[in-house]
Design a protein around this motif. Structure first.
Motif, PDB file in Angstrom:
ATOM      1  N   TRP A  99      -1.872   6.187 -19.663  1.00 20.69           N
ATOM      2  CA  TRP A  99      -1.904   7.644 -19.676  1.00 20.69           C
ATOM      3  C   TRP A  99      -3.226   8.154 -20.223  1.00 20.69           C
ATOM      4  O   TRP A  99      -3.761   9.156 -19.752  1.00 20.69           O
ATOM      5  CB  TRP A  99      -0.739   8.185 -20.509  1.00 20.69           C
ATOM      6  CG  TRP A  99       0.594   8.024 -19.841  1.00 20.69           C
ATOM      7  CD1 TRP A  99       0.930   7.122 -18.863  1.00 20.69           C
ATOM      8  CD2 TRP A  99       1.765   8.781 -20.114  1.00 20.69           C
ATOM      9  NE1 TRP A  99       2.235   7.271 -18.508  1.00 20.69           N
ATOM     10  CE2 TRP A  99       2.792   8.283 -19.262  1.00 20.69           C
ATOM     11  CE3 TRP A  99       2.065   9.817 -20.979  1.00 20.69           C
ATOM     12  CZ2 TRP A  99       4.080   8.811 -19.267  1.00 20.69           C
ATOM     13  CZ3 TRP A  99       3.353  10.334 -20.998  1.00 20.69           C
ATOM     14  CH2 TRP A  99       4.350   9.842 -20.151  1.00 20.69           C
ATOM     15  N   VAL A 132      -0.021   8.452 -25.764  1.00 28.13           N
ATOM     16  CA  VAL A 132       1.223   7.741 -25.475  1.00 28.13           C
ATOM     17  C   VAL A 132       0.976   6.267 -25.184  1.00 28.13           C
ATOM     18  O   VAL A 132       1.620   5.381 -25.753  1.00 28.13           O
ATOM     19  CB  VAL A 132       1.963   8.414 -24.299  1.00 28.13           C
ATOM     20  CG1 VAL A 132       3.156   7.557 -23.846  1.00 28.13           C
ATOM     21  CG2 VAL A 132       2.432   9.813 -24.700  1.00 28.13           C
ATOM     22  N   CYS A 133       0.028   6.005 -24.273  1.00 26.99           N
ATOM     23  CA  CYS A 133      -0.262   4.619 -23.918  1.00 26.99           C
ATOM     24  C   CYS A 133      -1.639   4.563 -23.265  1.00 26.99           C
ATOM     25  O   CYS A 133      -2.229   5.596 -22.933  1.00 26.99           O
ATOM     26  CB  CYS A 133       0.793   4.037 -22.978  1.00 26.99           C
ATOM     27  SG  CYS A 133       0.885   4.876 -21.385  1.00 26.99           S
ATOM     28  N   VAL A 137      -0.526  13.697 -24.695  1.00 24.61           N
ATOM     29  CA  VAL A 137      -0.228  12.776 -23.594  1.00 24.61           C
ATOM     30  C   VAL A 137      -1.128  11.551 -23.670  1.00 24.61           C
ATOM     31  O   VAL A 137      -0.690  10.412 -23.462  1.00 24.61           O
ATOM     32  CB  VAL A 137      -0.394  13.488 -22.236  1.00 24.61           C
ATOM     33  CG1 VAL A 137      -0.421  12.473 -21.097  1.00 24.61           C
ATOM     34  CG2 VAL A 137       0.722  14.496 -22.025  1.00 24.61           C
TER      35      VAL A 137
END
Length: 304
Positions: free
Chosen positions: A35, A31-32, A28
């Motif tokens: 996050w 992701v970016c 997770v």
């Protein structure tokens, strides 16, 4: 069209927590940036201090700016040379992540010589860990580990000790005297250990204790003294026999119920003589204020 990124941070965090495993959390976080910033405080660092990875572990962690809230170190059985490397890497990790709140140390092999070497000699190199609130110890440690760790993690509020033959009366007294603020204490008593009133007398002095769990490998070595549990300050009490079910005399069970501070009571692999078939009705009659009572079902044919 709405996407998951339209959710507020609070809802995203709730979803992330449902993922559970650290591997999922790490996926997770990649992701970016948003996050990553949300998930980083929940990440747990688990390191297996094996032969060929220790130097690589240091290099990776040195290049990373990631922070963790928990550190878990696994100590396998190993040769003298690699054991020395692994132990020093473990100490280096503890020093680097002094902000963590949870520390877990697992010794998977009962290699008493190397474990005593780590705790007896190298623990003097362990840094002060004022941020640590939870410490988990698994396996044999040594007769001086408790007094030394109490000095280095003085703000512990939760302690779990799992199957340590050195967890005896003296060790428990040391824990209780050094950490009077403990709110959560879980003890798994080794089959070679028989506790006395000295240990439980020290536990009774933990006035802030909220949860107390004790599990016996061999409860037949332990004399039942209901007075120990009658005076426990903790509102949540759990007593467990790890293997075959055993009989708790009715008089001892009544002493457990006599502790009006207890609000949650759990018994596992314990058979209460006389009352067992109607025990819930009897408990409800004697202690209507008890919020929760659990008695693990046992095969009564084992007792004839």
């Amino acid at each position: 069209m709405a996407t998951i990124n339209d959710l507020p941070n609070e809802l995203l965090l709730l979803i992330f927590r449902l993922l559970g495993e650290t591997a999922n959390a790490q996926a997770v976080s990649s992701v970016c940036r948003r996050w990553d910033q949300l998930i980083v405080p929940t990440l747990r660092l688990r390191i297996g201090l094996y032969d060929d990875g220790d130097r690589g572990v240091r290099d990776i962690l040195c290049r990373s700016s990631r922070q963790y809230e928990a550190v878990a170190l696994d100590f396998p059985e190993s040769s003298c040379e690699t054991t020395d490397i692994g132990d020093r890497t473990g100490l280096w990790i503890l020093a680097r992540f002094m902000h963590v709140t949870d520390v877990e140390l697992r010794f998977y092999k009962y290699d008493l010589k190397r474990i005593k070497l780590f705790f007896g000699g190298r623990i003097d190199d362990v840094p002060q860990l004022p941020a640590v609130r939870y410490l988990f110890l698994y396996g044999l440690t040594g007769d001086r580990i408790y007094s030394r760790f109490v000095q280095r993690a003085p703000n512990l509020t939760k302690l779990t000790v799992d199957q340590d033959a050195f967890l005896d009366d003296d060790a428990i007294v040391c824990i209780c005297n050094g950490l009077p603020q403990l709110a959560d204490l879980h003890l798994k008593i080794h089959s070679a250990v028989e506790l006395t009133e000295t240990a439980f007398g020290a536990i009774h002095l933990l006035t802030q204790l909220q949860r107390f769990h004790i599990s016996f490998e061999n409860i037949s070595r332990q004399v039942w003294l209901g007075e120990w549990f009658k005076r426990l300050p903790a509102p949540t009490v759990s007593i467990e026999n790890m293997f075959l079910p055993v009989v708790m005399p009715l008089a001892e069970f009544e002493l457990l119920l006599a502790n009006l501070r207890t609000r949650v009571l759990t018994l596992r692999k314990i058979f209460v003589a006389v009352w067992h078939r109607t025990i819930r009705q009897e408990v409800a009659r004697v202690r209507p204020d008890l919020q929760f009572f659990y008695l693990e079902p046992v095969d009564t044919t084992l007792f004839g």
